[in-house]
Design a protein around this motif. Structure first.
Motif, PDB file in Angstrom:
ATOM      1  N   CYS A  81      -3.576   3.485   7.783  1.00 11.83           N
ATOM      2  CA  CYS A  81      -4.622   3.024   6.870  1.00 11.83           C
ATOM      3  C   CYS A  81      -5.356   1.814   7.440  1.00 11.83           C
ATOM      4  CB  CYS A  81      -4.020   2.640   5.519  1.00 11.83           C
ATOM      5  SG  CYS A  81      -3.185   4.011   4.690  1.00 11.83           S
ATOM      6  N   LEU A 123      -7.873  -1.240   6.119  1.00  9.74           N
ATOM      7  CA  LEU A 123      -8.414  -1.963   4.971  1.00  9.74           C
ATOM      8  C   LEU A 123      -9.534  -2.856   5.486  1.00  9.74           C
ATOM      9  CD1 LEU A 123      -5.221  -1.462   4.507  1.00  9.74           C
ATOM     10  CD2 LEU A 123      -5.561  -2.930   2.553  1.00  9.74           C
ATOM     11  N   LEU A 176       0.831  -1.201   0.000  1.00 11.08           N
ATOM     12  CA  LEU A 176       0.000   0.000   0.000  1.00 11.08           C
ATOM     13  C   LEU A 176       0.867   1.253   0.000  1.00 11.08           C
ATOM     14  CD1 LEU A 176      -3.238   0.783   0.874  1.00 11.08           C
ATOM     15  CD2 LEU A 176      -1.840   1.849   2.613  1.00 11.08           C
ATOM     16  N   THR A 178       0.562   5.729  -0.259  1.00 15.34           N
ATOM     17  CA  THR A 178      -0.303   6.903  -0.201  1.00 15.34           C
ATOM     18  C   THR A 178       0.412   8.054  -0.907  1.00 15.34           C
ATOM     19  OG1 THR A 178       0.567   7.316   2.035  1.00 15.34           O
ATOM     20  CG2 THR A 178      -1.596   6.270   1.872  1.00 15.34           C
ATOM     21  N   LEU A 186      -1.529  -1.264  -4.099  1.00 17.94           N
ATOM     22  CA  LEU A 186      -2.641  -0.334  -3.922  1.00 17.94           C
ATOM     23  C   LEU A 186      -2.088   1.067  -3.722  1.00 17.94           C
ATOM     24  CD1 LEU A 186      -4.578  -2.474  -1.287  1.00 17.94           C
ATOM     25  CD2 LEU A 186      -4.915  -2.459  -3.768  1.00 17.94           C
ATOM     26  N   THR A 187      -2.680   2.050  -4.407  1.00 15.57           N
ATOM     27  CA  THR A 187      -2.256   3.436  -4.281  1.00 15.57           C
ATOM     28  C   THR A 187      -3.463   4.285  -3.912  1.00 15.57           C
ATOM     29  OG1 THR A 187      -0.552   3.100  -5.955  1.00 15.57           O
ATOM     30  CG2 THR A 187      -1.144   5.375  -5.445  1.00 15.57           C
ATOM     31  N   CYS A 203      -7.345   6.009   4.672  1.00 15.13           N
ATOM     32  CA  CYS A 203      -6.034   6.426   5.183  1.00 15.13           C
ATOM     33  C   CYS A 203      -6.111   7.860   5.721  1.00 15.13           C
ATOM     34  CB  CYS A 203      -4.985   6.375   4.072  1.00 15.13           C
ATOM     35  SG  CYS A 203      -4.709   4.735   3.394  1.00 15.13           S
ATOM     36  N   ILE A 230     -10.448   1.049   1.545  1.00 16.68           N
ATOM     37  CA  ILE A 230      -9.216   1.554   2.155  1.00 16.68           C
ATOM     38  C   ILE A 230      -9.476   2.973   2.640  1.00 16.68           C
ATOM     39  CG2 ILE A 230      -6.754   1.965   1.806  1.00 16.68           C
ATOM     40  CD1 ILE A 230      -7.191   0.221  -0.832  1.00 16.68           C
ATOM     41  N   SER A 249       1.534   3.418   5.859  1.00 15.68           N
ATOM     42  CA  SER A 249       2.067   3.499   4.491  1.00 15.68           C
ATOM     43  C   SER A 249       3.453   4.145   4.481  1.00 15.68           C
ATOM     44  CB  SER A 249       1.122   4.305   3.608  1.00 15.68           C
ATOM     45  OG  SER A 249       1.181   5.676   3.966  1.00 15.68           O
TER      46      SER A 249
END
Length: 150
Positions: free
Chosen positions: A46, A48, A32, A34, A125-126, A76, A74, A59
């Motif tokens: 974060c 999930l 992950l 950010t 994941l972004t 954050c 998600i 992150s």
């Protein structure tokens, strides 16, 4: 009679061979990140969440989640910087889906869907963050015709 038992046992093994619940893990490790203003933000907390549970990660970082046929949500946040949310859809694992359709007439697919084993999330994941107090114009109603925009 013995031949029917052996044939039935072989058929059952062949059917389960296509079942991802038997052949694949129901967990997946994800990376992950950010991002804020085209730069990576470190230290964002974060959460999930999917229908199988809830996991926490800072992150950038790796987190192991339980797979599901449902979406992964998600959320954050980093104090003094901003927050971001995203939703990621899972996708059926192609080899498990084909094996289930051919060998189990769809029964294995139903089991995999229940356990999540035949489904995967993207490995990376972004989450795009927004500054605290920043306005999200994407959700604003459209301006009326003839309204001056400044």
């Amino acid at each position: 009679m013995a031949i029917f038992i052996r044939t039935g046992a072989l058929a059952l093994l062949a059917a389960l061979g296509g079942c991802a619940t038997i052949s694949e893990s129901n967990q997946q490790t994800l990376m992950l990140h950010t991002i804020l203003d085209n730069r990576e933000v470190g230290g964002a907390g974060c959460v999930l969440t999917n229908d199988k549970g809830r996991w926490f990660v800072t992150s950038p970082g790796h987190v192991t989640v339980q797979k599901s046929a449902g979406n992964l949500f998600i959320d954050c946040k980093k104090d003094g910087v901003g927050a971001g949310q995203d939703r990621v859809a899972s996708s059926a694992n192609a080899s498990a889906t084909v094996g289930n359709a051919v060998l189990t007439a769809g029964l294995g697919y139903l089991l995999d869907k229940r356990t999540g084993s035949g489904f995967d999330y993207p490995e990376t994941l972004t989450v795009l963050m927004r500054r605290s107090g920043a306005r999200d114009y994407r959700n604003d109603p459209p301006e009326a015709a003839g309204t001056a925009l400044h």
